[in-house]
Design an enzyme around this catalytic site. Structure first.
Site, PDB file in Angstrom:
ATOM      1  N   ARG A 174      -5.834 -23.641 -43.877  1.00 45.13           N
ATOM      2  CA  ARG A 174      -4.749 -22.753 -44.283  1.00 45.13           C
ATOM      3  C   ARG A 174      -3.440 -23.247 -43.653  1.00 45.13           C
ATOM      4  O   ARG A 174      -3.423 -23.702 -42.508  1.00 45.13           O
ATOM      5  CB  ARG A 174      -5.012 -21.303 -43.840  1.00 45.13           C
ATOM      6  CG  ARG A 174      -6.128 -20.599 -44.619  1.00 45.13           C
ATOM      7  CD  ARG A 174      -5.727 -20.405 -46.068  1.00 45.13           C
ATOM      8  NE  ARG A 174      -6.712 -19.659 -46.832  1.00 45.13           N
ATOM      9  CZ  ARG A 174      -7.663 -20.210 -47.580  1.00 45.13           C
ATOM     10  NH1 ARG A 174      -7.798 -21.537 -47.590  1.00 45.13           N
ATOM     11  NH2 ARG A 174      -8.485 -19.468 -48.291  1.00 45.13           N
TER      12      ARG A 174
ATOM     13  N   GLU B 262       0.977 -16.978 -43.550  1.00 49.86           N
ATOM     14  CA  GLU B 262      -0.191 -17.808 -43.863  1.00 49.86           C
ATOM     15  C   GLU B 262      -0.344 -17.942 -45.363  1.00 49.86           C
ATOM     16  O   GLU B 262      -0.023 -17.022 -46.122  1.00 49.86           O
ATOM     17  CB  GLU B 262      -1.433 -17.159 -43.241  1.00 49.86           C
ATOM     18  CG  GLU B 262      -2.748 -17.861 -43.553  1.00 49.86           C
ATOM     19  CD  GLU B 262      -3.581 -17.127 -44.584  1.00 49.86           C
ATOM     20  OE1 GLU B 262      -4.762 -17.484 -44.744  1.00 49.86           O
ATOM     21  OE2 GLU B 262      -3.053 -16.207 -45.258  1.00 49.86           O
TER      22      GLU B 262
END
Length: 456
Positions: free
Chosen positions: A185, A139
């Site tokens: 994200r 991420e």
């Protein structure tokens, strides 16, 4: 309407798990850049067993161990700095991690792979190459996908692909997975290409379940009034909808938040001259400066100081004393040899420490960050549906009587989807920093659930 209390608050992690058959098969994983466990919580819920975790922040390690390691009898390894991780003494199914985002974030220096933290991606690639997991999930901030970083993202994906993985990436927003937070994200997912159906993975679709701030945050008023719809000419000067409006600004509704800024305008923008005693003439002068400060004929910056000579051409009958008064009121300041500009010249700083105030019925608050936020939440509702009165009503009923509050660390936890049982850091500041850095738990849950169907 009613004030929400602890008994009425939602455990978002439990609420927004999909009603799917629980995966029975156990799998193993290691937790890189583990932070406080945003990846670990949903992976454990899905049947995963953590064999090791890597983190260098001492306070994050304390919180992580308090919640996971000290309460188990497992022999999982503390892997320390990723630079020291090589071939592990066990096989692992999945590697996960929130790689440090500052090199790609607009809040950082934007150095990308030239930043030592950006080069940690090379360690990620090395660890994957040495340990050959069945899959990985990494991420990072949305900025990694922006044009200026396209080369870096392609470099990362190319290196991971070369190791023998089918790699896909997509931006996911926390709001789409049941959290009232506007948090984009990028997630980079890889499946080893010798596995059956390695090409079949697709990212999870947004959930249908939507909640509002008053469902999550303690001590704010709950209301369910129906918002009115308006034609563009009612809400916008000239009827033209600004292109810069965000996802949570409906083009035909009044905004659910108020921005405090002297350098922008809009039907819910509160200026310093709205908050103190100013005459109609003073307001006219301020609005003229606001309208002209970004024009390229006055300079290359995104907002330029304007000299008296410029101002007297755009403001009829202007005299020096008027500017001096606005300077004494700390609305304007004189920049030597350049001209006048607003004292409150940064949107991020807001006015008197307030950047935005979100109403209780708002769909989502802005992205939580590790460095903190000047975004506050009104404790009472505002049901005014008259555009011409909306801002003044807000100032009189919410801002002036100070019926708003900052977010607490516990609010941060809920807005990130951490379970009620999670033990936060003792320091409020430290806890906010940790949650601002964390990954949103329900997003990982839904993403990992989709991925595990292709590797187990």
């Amino acid at each position: 309407m009613q004030l929400s209390d602890n008994a009425q608050q939602l455990d978002l992690f439990q609420l927004f798990k999909p009603n799917l058959v629980t995966i029975q098969t156990k799998f193993t994983f290691i937790d890189l850049f583990a932070g406080i466990g945003g990846f670990r919580i949903p992976l454990s819920e899905l049947g995963g067993v953590c064999l090791g975790y890597s983190e260098i922040d001492k306070e994050a390690i304390k919180t992580y161990q308090k919640n996971f390691v000290n309460n188990t009898d497992s022999d999982e390894l503390f892997l320390g700095d990723i630079n020291n991780i090589n071939k592990l003494p066990f096989d692992i199914d999945v590697i996960v991690g929130g790689v440090p985002c500052q090199p790609w974030s607009i809040a950082g220096k934007l150095k990308g792979l030239d930043d030592p933290r950006g080069k940690l991606w090379l360690d990620v690639v090395r660890v994957v190459e040495l340990n050959k997991p069945k899959a990985f999930i990494f991420e990072n901030v949305k900025g990694l996908m922006e044009p200026r970083n396209k080369g870096s993202l392609n470099y990362i994906i190319s290196n991971l692909t070369t190791l023998g993985y089918v790699v896909k990436s997509q931006v996911l927003n926390s709001y789409d997975f049941g959290l009232p937070q506007d948090r984009d994200r990028i997630f980079i997912v890889g499946i080893r290409n010798d596995l059956d159906n390695c090409w079949g993975f697709s990212f999870p679709k947004p959930l249908d379940k939507k909640i509002k701030l008053h469902d999550v945050i303690d001590g704010i008023e709950k209301s369910d009034f129906v918002k009115k719809k308006f034609a563009p000419e009612v809400l916008y000067q000239g009827g033209k909808v600004p292109a810069s409006r965000g996802r949570f600004q409906k083009k035909d509704e009044l905004n659910d938040f108020f921005t405090f800024a002297d350098i922008r305008d809009g039907h819910t923008t509160v200026h310093s001259w709205d908050l103190i005693d100013t005459s109609a003439r003073e307001k006219l002068i301020c609005k003229a400066i606001l309208k002209n400060r970004r024009k390229k004929i006055y300079g290359p910056k995104d907002g330029n100081p304007l000299s008296f000579q410029v101002l007297e051409k755009i403001i009829p009958n202007l005299n020096q004393e008027e500017l001096d008064i606005l300077t004494k009121k700390e609305i304007l300041r004189l920049v030597e040899d350049k001209g006048y500009e607003f004292v409150n010249s940064k949107i991020s700083s807001g006015i008197d420490g307030v950047s935005k105030i979100f109403l209780p019925h708002a769909d989502a608050i802005a992205t939580l960050t590790a460095t903190g936020t000047r975004d506050l939440v009104a404790t009472v509702s505002l049901e005014c549906q008259q555009p011409e009165l909306y801002k003044q009503d807000f100032i009189q009923k919410i801002y002036q009587p100070k019926k708003f509050k900052p977010l607490t660390a516990q609010d941060y936890a809920k807005l990130q989807g951490f379970p009620e049982s999670f033990q936060i850091a003792d320091s409020e500041t430290t806890a906010k920093h940790q949650f601002g850095n964390a990954v949103s738990v329900p997003v990982v849950y839904n993403l990992a659930k989709a991925l595990l169907e292709f590797i187990l």
